[in-house]
Design a protein around this motif. Sequence first.
Motif, PDB file in Angstrom:
ATOM      1  N   ALA A  98       0.808  -1.234   0.000  1.00  0.00           N
ATOM      2  CA  ALA A  98       0.000   0.000   0.000  1.00  0.00           C
ATOM      3  C   ALA A  98       0.839   1.282   0.000  1.00  0.00           C
ATOM      4  O   ALA A  98       0.399   2.307  -0.510  1.00  0.00           O
ATOM      5  CB  ALA A  98      -0.967  -0.013   1.176  1.00  0.00           C
ATOM      6  N   SER A  99       2.061   1.226   0.571  1.00  0.00           N
ATOM      7  CA  SER A  99       2.882   2.440   0.562  1.00  0.00           C
ATOM      8  C   SER A  99       3.586   2.625  -0.793  1.00  0.00           C
ATOM      9  O   SER A  99       4.154   3.678  -1.056  1.00  0.00           O
ATOM     10  CB  SER A  99       3.930   2.384   1.680  1.00  0.00           C
ATOM     11  N   LEU A 100       3.541   1.584  -1.635  1.00  0.00           N
ATOM     12  CA  LEU A 100       4.241   1.649  -2.924  1.00  0.00           C
ATOM     13  C   LEU A 100       3.311   1.899  -4.102  1.00  0.00           C
ATOM     14  O   LEU A 100       3.734   2.356  -5.152  1.00  0.00           O
ATOM     15  CB  LEU A 100       4.976   0.315  -3.185  1.00  0.00           C
ATOM     16  N   THR A 101       2.024   1.509  -3.943  1.00  0.00           N
ATOM     17  CA  THR A 101       1.089   1.630  -5.057  1.00  0.00           C
ATOM     18  C   THR A 101      -0.334   1.885  -4.557  1.00  0.00           C
ATOM     19  O   THR A 101      -0.716   1.361  -3.495  1.00  0.00           O
ATOM     20  CB  THR A 101       1.095   0.361  -5.943  1.00  0.00           C
ATOM     21  N   THR A 102      -1.073   2.631  -5.379  1.00  0.00           N
ATOM     22  CA  THR A 102      -2.488   2.844  -5.051  1.00  0.00           C
ATOM     23  C   THR A 102      -3.378   1.797  -5.738  1.00  0.00           C
ATOM     24  O   THR A 102      -4.600   1.917  -5.700  1.00  0.00           O
ATOM     25  CB  THR A 102      -2.937   4.251  -5.499  1.00  0.00           C
ATOM     26  N   ALA A 103      -2.782   0.801  -6.378  1.00  0.00           N
ATOM     27  CA  ALA A 103      -3.579  -0.215  -7.094  1.00  0.00           C
ATOM     28  C   ALA A 103      -4.630  -0.810  -6.150  1.00  0.00           C
ATOM     29  O   ALA A 103      -4.293  -1.266  -5.051  1.00  0.00           O
ATOM     30  CB  ALA A 103      -2.665  -1.309  -7.623  1.00  0.00           C
ATOM     31  N   PRO A 104      -5.904  -0.808  -6.561  1.00  0.00           N
ATOM     32  CA  PRO A 104      -6.978  -1.189  -5.639  1.00  0.00           C
ATOM     33  C   PRO A 104      -6.904  -2.634  -5.117  1.00  0.00           C
ATOM     34  O   PRO A 104      -7.293  -2.881  -3.979  1.00  0.00           O
ATOM     35  CB  PRO A 104      -8.257  -0.983  -6.455  1.00  0.00           C
ATOM     36  N   HIS A 105      -6.365  -3.547  -5.918  1.00  0.00           N
ATOM     37  CA  HIS A 105      -6.336  -4.950  -5.455  1.00  0.00           C
ATOM     38  C   HIS A 105      -5.135  -5.237  -4.546  1.00  0.00           C
ATOM     39  O   HIS A 105      -4.991  -6.350  -4.051  1.00  0.00           O
ATOM     40  CB  HIS A 105      -6.343  -5.908  -6.654  1.00  0.00           C
ATOM     41  N   LEU A 165     -11.593  -5.929  -9.995  1.00  0.00           N
ATOM     42  CA  LEU A 165     -11.371  -4.681  -9.265  1.00  0.00           C
ATOM     43  C   LEU A 165     -12.687  -4.132  -8.727  1.00  0.00           C
ATOM     44  O   LEU A 165     -13.754  -4.410  -9.283  1.00  0.00           O
ATOM     45  CB  LEU A 165     -10.717  -3.663 -10.210  1.00  0.00           C
ATOM     46  N   PRO A 166     -12.626  -3.332  -7.652  1.00  0.00           N
ATOM     47  CA  PRO A 166     -13.856  -2.805  -7.038  1.00  0.00           C
ATOM     48  C   PRO A 166     -14.718  -1.989  -8.010  1.00  0.00           C
ATOM     49  O   PRO A 166     -15.928  -1.959  -7.872  1.00  0.00           O
ATOM     50  CB  PRO A 166     -13.334  -1.912  -5.911  1.00  0.00           C
ATOM     51  N   ASP A 167     -14.095  -1.364  -9.048  1.00  0.00           N
ATOM     52  CA  ASP A 167     -14.907  -0.558  -9.990  1.00  0.00           C
ATOM     53  C   ASP A 167     -15.544  -1.406 -11.082  1.00  0.00           C
ATOM     54  O   ASP A 167     -16.114  -0.877 -12.034  1.00  0.00           O
ATOM     55  CB  ASP A 167     -14.046   0.534 -10.628  1.00  0.00           C
ATOM     56  N   SER A 184       6.781 -12.937 -13.578  1.00  0.00           N
ATOM     57  CA  SER A 184       6.195 -12.011 -14.570  1.00  0.00           C
ATOM     58  C   SER A 184       7.172 -11.739 -15.705  1.00  0.00           C
ATOM     59  O   SER A 184       6.768 -11.307 -16.775  1.00  0.00           O
ATOM     60  CB  SER A 184       5.829 -10.673 -13.921  1.00  0.00           C
ATOM     61  N   ILE A 185       8.462 -11.985 -15.483  1.00  0.00           N
ATOM     62  CA  ILE A 185       9.552 -11.661 -16.419  1.00  0.00           C
ATOM     63  C   ILE A 185       9.669 -10.143 -16.627  1.00  0.00           C
ATOM     64  O   ILE A 185      10.725  -9.573 -16.430  1.00  0.00           O
ATOM     65  CB  ILE A 185       9.401 -12.368 -17.788  1.00  0.00           C
ATOM     66  N   HIS A 186       8.608  -9.505 -17.041  1.00  0.00           N
ATOM     67  CA  HIS A 186       8.641  -8.065 -17.315  1.00  0.00           C
ATOM     68  C   HIS A 186       8.631  -7.251 -16.023  1.00  0.00           C
ATOM     69  O   HIS A 186       8.105  -7.703 -15.006  1.00  0.00           O
ATOM     70  CB  HIS A 186       7.418  -7.634 -18.112  1.00  0.00           C
ATOM     71  N   ALA A 187       9.154  -6.024 -16.151  1.00  0.00           N
ATOM     72  CA  ALA A 187       9.069  -5.068 -15.036  1.00  0.00           C
ATOM     73  C   ALA A 187       7.847  -4.172 -15.221  1.00  0.00           C
ATOM     74  O   ALA A 187       7.404  -3.924 -16.353  1.00  0.00           O
ATOM     75  CB  ALA A 187      10.328  -4.208 -15.005  1.00  0.00           C
ATOM     76  N   TYR A 188       7.310  -3.745 -14.101  1.00  0.00           N
ATOM     77  CA  TYR A 188       6.224  -2.753 -14.064  1.00  0.00           C
ATOM     78  C   TYR A 188       6.666  -1.651 -13.107  1.00  0.00           C
ATOM     79  O   TYR A 188       7.647  -1.824 -12.367  1.00  0.00           O
ATOM     80  CB  TYR A 188       4.932  -3.388 -13.525  1.00  0.00           C
ATOM     81  N   TYR A 189       5.910  -0.533 -13.088  1.00  0.00           N
ATOM     82  CA  TYR A 189       6.162   0.486 -12.072  1.00  0.00           C
ATOM     83  C   TYR A 189       4.983   0.553 -11.122  1.00  0.00           C
ATOM     84  O   TYR A 189       3.835   0.608 -11.567  1.00  0.00           O
ATOM     85  CB  TYR A 189       6.371   1.865 -12.712  1.00  0.00           C
ATOM     86  N   PHE A 190       5.285   0.529  -9.832  1.00  0.00           N
ATOM     87  CA  PHE A 190       4.291   0.852  -8.810  1.00  0.00           C
ATOM     88  C   PHE A 190       4.358   2.363  -8.601  1.00  0.00           C
ATOM     89  O   PHE A 190       5.452   2.935  -8.526  1.00  0.00           O
ATOM     90  CB  PHE A 190       4.636   0.159  -7.481  1.00  0.00           C
ATOM     91  N   ILE A 191       3.183   2.993  -8.452  1.00  0.00           N
ATOM     92  CA  ILE A 191       3.129   4.443  -8.205  1.00  0.00           C
ATOM     93  C   ILE A 191       2.271   4.674  -6.960  1.00  0.00           C
ATOM     94  O   ILE A 191       1.145   4.158  -6.885  1.00  0.00           O
ATOM     95  CB  ILE A 191       2.537   5.176  -9.426  1.00  0.00           C
ATOM     96  N   THR A 204      -4.961   1.935 -12.036  1.00  0.00           N
ATOM     97  CA  THR A 204      -4.276   3.101 -11.463  1.00  0.00           C
ATOM     98  C   THR A 204      -3.304   2.580 -10.408  1.00  0.00           C
ATOM     99  O   THR A 204      -3.622   1.643  -9.679  1.00  0.00           O
ATOM    100  CB  THR A 204      -5.248   3.997 -10.633  1.00  0.00           C
ATOM    101  N   GLY A 205      -2.160   3.218 -10.309  1.00  0.00           N
ATOM    102  CA  GLY A 205      -1.180   2.796  -9.302  1.00  0.00           C
ATOM    103  C   GLY A 205      -0.153   1.825  -9.855  1.00  0.00           C
ATOM    104  O   GLY A 205       0.821   1.488  -9.183  1.00  0.00           O
ATOM    105  N   ILE A 206      -0.370   1.358 -11.104  1.00  0.00           N
ATOM    106  CA  ILE A 206       0.614   0.477 -11.758  1.00  0.00           C
ATOM    107  C   ILE A 206       0.760   0.944 -13.204  1.00  0.00           C
ATOM    108  O   ILE A 206      -0.220   1.316 -13.844  1.00  0.00           O
ATOM    109  CB  ILE A 206       0.175  -1.006 -11.740  1.00  0.00           C
ATOM    110  N   GLU A 207       2.009   0.942 -13.685  1.00  0.00           N
ATOM    111  CA  GLU A 207       2.275   1.313 -15.079  1.00  0.00           C
ATOM    112  C   GLU A 207       3.119   0.223 -15.714  1.00  0.00           C
ATOM    113  O   GLU A 207       3.994  -0.342 -15.050  1.00  0.00           O
ATOM    114  CB  GLU A 207       3.133   2.589 -15.063  1.00  0.00           C
TER     115      GLU A 207
END
Length: 311
Positions: free
Chosen positions: A50-57, A94-96, A172-179, A283-286
């Motif tokens: 939660a401190s690294l990303t706002t992603a809802p799940h 997701l909640p939405d 996952s092999i690939h990288a993502y960004y947490f925001i 949202t929260g992940i790129e």
Amino acid sequence: MDNKNVESSGLAVEAVDSIEEVAGKYPSYRRAHAKGVVYHAVFTPNGQAASLTTAPHLQNHEVQALVRFSNSSTNPSIPDVFSPAKGMAVQFELPDGGVTSLVTITLPIFFAKTPQSFIDILGTIKENSVEGATTADKFKAVMEKYEESRAGLQAVKMLQPPLSFATNRYHSIHAYYFINSNGERQAVKYEWEPEAGLHYLTNEEVKAQSPNYLEDELAERLSKGPVAFQLSVVLGQEGDPTDDPTSAWPEDRERIVVGELSITGIADEKAQDRVFDPTDVPTGIECSKDPILNFRHDAYAVSHDRRSQGQ
Ligand code: HEM
């Protein structure tokens, strides 16, 4: 549609055509990972992300999920022991009302850096698919021509058939960004760690397995209770490549467990129609700039289009 999309969807058609030419065309099935089974699950985040990303799940509330375990082959009837890499695709609700997918595999790296080199590598495999050629011969021909493929193909060679879909580690092999809520970005990769531990078959045991042993084994396991995996994120550091799926991050990178997936039972056959798109992030992940990751969106759409039309 802008020019970039036209260009990348043209390449996606070419990539899926190449897969069909090299590995066969099986109408109505996924053009890769054709044989698979979908299960119901619940994902419970533990708040550590939660401190690294706002992603809802990845906050504090459990969400429903679907999990598709698969063989990597294009052949929907292949005996499980003959398809070395296994996939684990998870779609979180997701909640939405939307979804996000995390698509992982039992390999830590891939064998191609770009969509074009993926197509060229398949071309080399095709050229070398002469009578009597073994998989090892074809891999050798590719590795001689494409240095980038060496580590990825070595990793394929090292794979052992698992005892169960529930006893593999998936990457996952690939990288993502947490925001996070302050707009701070952290590069991450994901891993699913099986709570049942890592277990593989011996050569003797391999010979005794039925063609669909992995589905049968999981049904037996689930009849005794849920099957669990922990979701970890690996935290990238300055200089760790985020755009190259052929290159692993150093082993000592910090890992944080961010939640637990509990698989409860088999889902309706209809769930096979879904696309598990690894670029579908909330949202929260790129997505990182990894060209293979971004290309998978179009390639999976081409495959879905064909399979949903019975082609
Ligand atoms: C150029 C690179 C790639 C291409 C062209 C490609 C192509 C495909 C296609 C056509 C499908 C079927 C999609 C559908 O019909 O829904 C698929 C599924 C899949 N791919 Fe890839 N793929 C690529 C890279 C990767 C990588 C790097 C991974 C590693 C995580 C991966 C893991 C999977 C998995 C696990 C599935 C099954 C998903 C499901 O169960 O629905 N693929 N791939």
